[in-house]
Design an enzyme around this catalytic site. Structure first.
Site, PDB file in Angstrom:
ATOM      1  N   SER A  17       0.828  -1.204   0.000  1.00 15.83           N
ATOM      2  CA  SER A  17       0.000   0.000   0.000  1.00 15.83           C
ATOM      3  C   SER A  17       0.867   1.260   0.000  1.00 15.83           C
ATOM      4  CB  SER A  17      -0.924  -0.005   1.214  1.00 15.83           C
ATOM      5  OG  SER A  17      -1.625   1.210   1.314  1.00 15.83           O
ATOM      6  N   HIS A 114       5.759   2.974  10.598  1.00 13.18           N
ATOM      7  CA  HIS A 114       5.075   2.189  11.621  1.00 13.18           C
ATOM      8  C   HIS A 114       3.740   2.845  11.942  1.00 13.18           C
ATOM      9  CE1 HIS A 114       4.681  -0.536  15.010  1.00 13.18           C
ATOM     10  NE2 HIS A 114       4.315   0.492  15.746  1.00 13.18           N
TER      11      HIS A 114
END
Length: 228
Positions: A17, A114
């Site tokens: 993505s 993250h």
């Protein structure tokens, strides 16, 4: 004379993505990094097809045949990176814990994204953990990679409000939209030298914005302005 772009590799294990966001950003003529390679440890990673469609070279180094021999796996991976002349690495859903030797070799030249506001919620299941903890702000972090998992110096962060009606998919989607904004920016800063690692900290050669993002907004209704 146009400046040379730094050659970057994106390492993936799945759909990629964030890879899509990086590809879109790198199409701009002024973007300081060239996506020269997309490497996966899984041959069936959907992101490989996305890279091929964009005309980016791909490589597969299957991790499973190496078992616990992480150094052996990384040696083959490093050879592929060397062959492509890679100068920067962006980890985008690369589901392997890298050895200290590999990380040290790429110190200040390997980035990771993250889905939390580190140091809060390192590791997995960040959105569920944020909801369970009752935090009012959640978000994402781009950092330089160090041997400690999700412990590297922060380059960029984006925060989103945690809404009363949020469930895990809704919160994850809101965070992902911000990942697609800050990862291309952070890679560009690293490629141009505007973000660099010095003595274990990130130095940014860019003006800092003022202001704050607060959730819920100051109030409650009727509170004097000077107390809001």
């Amino acid at each position: 004379m146009a400046e040379l772009k730094r050659r970057a590799a994106v390492l993936i294990s799945g759909r990629g993505s964030n890879l899509g966001a990086l590809i879109a950003a790198a199409r701009h003529p002024a973007y300081p990094a060239e996506l020269a390679l997309v490497l996966s440890n899984k041959a069936d990673a959907a992101g490989l097809d996305r890279a091929r469609e964009a005309g980016i070279a791909t490589a597969v180094v299957e991790s499973r045949p190496f078992g616990r021999d992480r150094a052996g796996f990384e040696a083959v991976m490093q050879a592929r990176l060397d062959e492509a002349g890679i100068e920067l690495i962006a980890l985008a859903g690369f589901m392997r814990v890298l050895t200290e030797d590999f990380v040290t070799r790429w110190s200040g030249r390997m980035l990771n994204i993250h889905p939390s506001l580190l140091p809060a919620f390192p590791g997995l299941d960040t959105h569920a953990r944020a909801l369970a903890a009752g935090v009012r702000l959640h978000g994402c972090t781009v950092h330089f990679v160090t041997p400690g998992v999700d412990e590297g110096p922060v380059i960029a962060q984006a925060a989103v409000p945690v809404l009363p009606e949020d469930d895990e998919p809704a919160l994850a989607a809101r965070v992902l939209a911000q990942e697609h904004r800050i990862y291309p920016a952070a890679l560009a800063w690293a490629a141009s030298g505007a973000a660099r690692l010095e003595e274990g900290r990130v130095v940014l050669d860019r003006p800092m914005a003022e202001g704050a993002f607060v959730n819920p907004l100051p109030g409650p209704p009727g509170l004097p302005t000077e107390m809001a």
